[in-house]
Design a protein around this motif. Sequence first.
Motif, PDB file in Angstrom:
ATOM      1  N   ALA A  77      81.269  17.549  56.582  1.00 46.48           N
ATOM      2  CA  ALA A  77      82.451  17.903  57.370  1.00 46.48           C
ATOM      3  C   ALA A  77      83.559  16.882  57.188  1.00 46.48           C
ATOM      4  N   GLY A  78      83.195  15.596  57.175  1.00 47.64           N
ATOM      5  CA  GLY A  78      84.199  14.554  57.015  1.00 47.64           C
ATOM      6  C   GLY A  78      84.847  14.568  55.646  1.00 47.64           C
ATOM      7  N   ILE A  79      84.036  14.721  54.602  1.00 50.45           N
ATOM      8  CA  ILE A  79      84.581  14.736  53.244  1.00 50.45           C
ATOM      9  C   ILE A  79      85.434  15.980  53.024  1.00 50.45           C
ATOM     10  N   LYS A  80      84.993  17.118  53.563  1.00 50.23           N
ATOM     11  CA  LYS A  80      85.765  18.348  53.427  1.00 50.23           C
ATOM     12  C   LYS A  80      87.116  18.223  54.129  1.00 50.23           C
ATOM     13  N   GLN A  81      87.128  17.548  55.282  1.00 53.07           N
ATOM     14  CA  GLN A  81      88.359  17.436  56.062  1.00 53.07           C
ATOM     15  C   GLN A  81      89.308  16.384  55.504  1.00 53.07           C
ATOM     16  N   HIS A  82      88.773  15.250  55.074  1.00 53.22           N
ATOM     17  CA  HIS A  82      89.637  14.112  54.718  1.00 53.22           C
ATOM     18  C   HIS A  82      89.548  13.685  53.255  1.00 53.22           C
ATOM     19  N   GLY A  83      88.539  14.138  52.539  1.00 52.28           N
ATOM     20  CA  GLY A  83      88.260  13.581  51.239  1.00 52.28           C
ATOM     21  C   GLY A  83      87.317  12.401  51.382  1.00 52.28           C
ATOM     22  N   GLY A  84      86.596  12.071  50.325  1.00 48.95           N
ATOM     23  CA  GLY A  84      85.568  11.047  50.415  1.00 48.95           C
ATOM     24  C   GLY A  84      86.075   9.685  50.836  1.00 48.95           C
ATOM     25  N   PHE A  85      87.155   9.212  50.205  1.00 48.61           N
ATOM     26  CA  PHE A  85      87.652   7.868  50.497  1.00 48.61           C
ATOM     27  C   PHE A  85      88.126   7.751  51.943  1.00 48.61           C
ATOM     28  N   SER A  86      88.925   8.696  52.389  1.00 51.62           N
ATOM     29  CA  SER A  86      89.467   8.637  53.749  1.00 51.62           C
ATOM     30  C   SER A  86      88.361   8.775  54.792  1.00 51.62           C
ATOM     31  N   PHE A  87      87.363   9.617  54.510  1.00 53.00           N
ATOM     32  CA  PHE A  87      86.273   9.786  55.467  1.00 53.00           C
ATOM     33  C   PHE A  87      85.530   8.473  55.689  1.00 53.00           C
ATOM     34  N   PHE A  88      85.105   7.823  54.609  1.00 57.64           N
ATOM     35  CA  PHE A  88      84.349   6.577  54.755  1.00 57.64           C
ATOM     36  C   PHE A  88      85.232   5.460  55.315  1.00 57.64           C
ATOM     37  N   ARG A  89      86.504   5.476  54.998  1.00 55.78           N
ATOM     38  CA  ARG A  89      87.417   4.485  55.584  1.00 55.78           C
ATOM     39  C   ARG A  89      87.504   4.685  57.093  1.00 55.78           C
ATOM     40  N   ASN A  90      87.622   5.918  57.534  1.00 59.36           N
ATOM     41  CA  ASN A  90      87.709   6.179  58.970  1.00 59.36           C
ATOM     42  C   ASN A  90      86.440   5.771  59.705  1.00 59.36           C
ATOM     43  N   GLN A  91      85.296   5.939  59.047  1.00 57.29           N
ATOM     44  CA  GLN A  91      84.036   5.623  59.708  1.00 57.29           C
ATOM     45  C   GLN A  91      83.741   4.127  59.729  1.00 57.29           C
ATOM     46  N   LEU A  92      84.184   3.402  58.707  1.00 56.23           N
ATOM     47  CA  LEU A  92      83.795   1.996  58.577  1.00 56.23           C
ATOM     48  C   LEU A  92      84.846   1.018  59.086  1.00 56.23           C
ATOM     49  N   PHE A  93      86.104   1.421  59.066  1.00 55.68           N
ATOM     50  CA  PHE A  93      87.178   0.491  59.447  1.00 55.68           C
ATOM     51  C   PHE A  93      87.828   0.976  60.739  1.00 55.68           C
ATOM     52  N   LEU A  94      87.545   0.279  61.817  1.00 54.10           N
ATOM     53  CA  LEU A  94      88.017   0.670  63.126  1.00 54.10           C
ATOM     54  C   LEU A  94      89.513   0.451  63.244  1.00 54.10           C
ATOM     55  N   PRO A  95      90.240   1.402  63.821  1.00 53.20           N
ATOM     56  CA  PRO A  95      91.690   1.230  63.975  1.00 53.20           C
ATOM     57  C   PRO A  95      92.015   0.142  64.993  1.00 53.20           C
ATOM     58  N   GLY A  96      93.100  -0.578  64.731  1.00 50.95           N
ATOM     59  CA  GLY A  96      93.557  -1.602  65.668  1.00 50.95           C
ATOM     60  C   GLY A  96      92.835  -2.919  65.562  1.00 50.95           C
ATOM     61  N   VAL A  97      91.934  -3.055  64.595  1.00 51.43           N
ATOM     62  CA  VAL A  97      91.187  -4.301  64.425  1.00 51.43           C
ATOM     63  C   VAL A  97      91.832  -5.129  63.319  1.00 51.43           C
TER      64      VAL A  97
END
Length: 273
Positions: free
Chosen positions: A149-169
Amino acid sequence: MTATSTALIASAASDDGSFHPPGLEEFFPPGIFFLDTPFEMNRIVLVRLLAVAVLLLLFYLGLRRARRVPGRSQALAEMAVEFVKTNFADDVLGEKVGRRYMPLLTGTFFGILAMNLTGIVPLLNIASTSIFIMPLVFALAVYVAFIYAGIKQHGGFSFFRNQLFLPGVPWPMHIILAPVELINVFLVRPLSLSLRLMLNMLVGHLLMVLCFSATNYFFVTGEDLGVLSIFGVVTLGAGVVMTLFEFVVAILQAYVFTLLTAVYIQQSVSEEH
């Protein structure tokens, strides 16, 4: 008392009439079919197959002749599907995304529910999800859907970036936090899903067998107990209560597992988690 329960309860009493509580060996019964092959089946595997067969049969009978004005069986089947749609798909994922993952959510909820309820069904009397492999299969299916679902929605790079790199940190903190998120999201979550389901069903089964084994000991196998045999009434009542409690836990665990499935998919398709 079921035949399976009787066998388990009888094993709790030794030859000298003393009481021995049930153990984990009950969850690893000997093989019945295809012995010494990769397809060996024991009683728990057969219970799983039976639970799936009954579940498919009920939905088939309910929906095989769908009509605009539903009959009783069709109405019940539609109510079951609507329950999943309302509580998991629409409420958590939204109508558009939820429609896409309805088959997964429906299969997850009713599959786990059916296998949980075998723990209190006469002549079956063991939850098919009380062995780690079955909850793990469900959890892995959830995580394949989560990543897809994540890769389909965002693409592979953006999906893993969203999961691993917390916003605002601050960026230097990602050196520490990214590996932690990697372990948490892709290892701890599926393991926690599996273990939560397995342990709840395993402990519930052991407690039920313990209560009924003690009842059998006080009423049947115990020697020279005298007035102490009255405790059999207490253990029998506790066994009945535990059976009812297991029924509630079976439903609750299916609900929680499916809810978390929807939440994880929602996190994978959202811009930030």
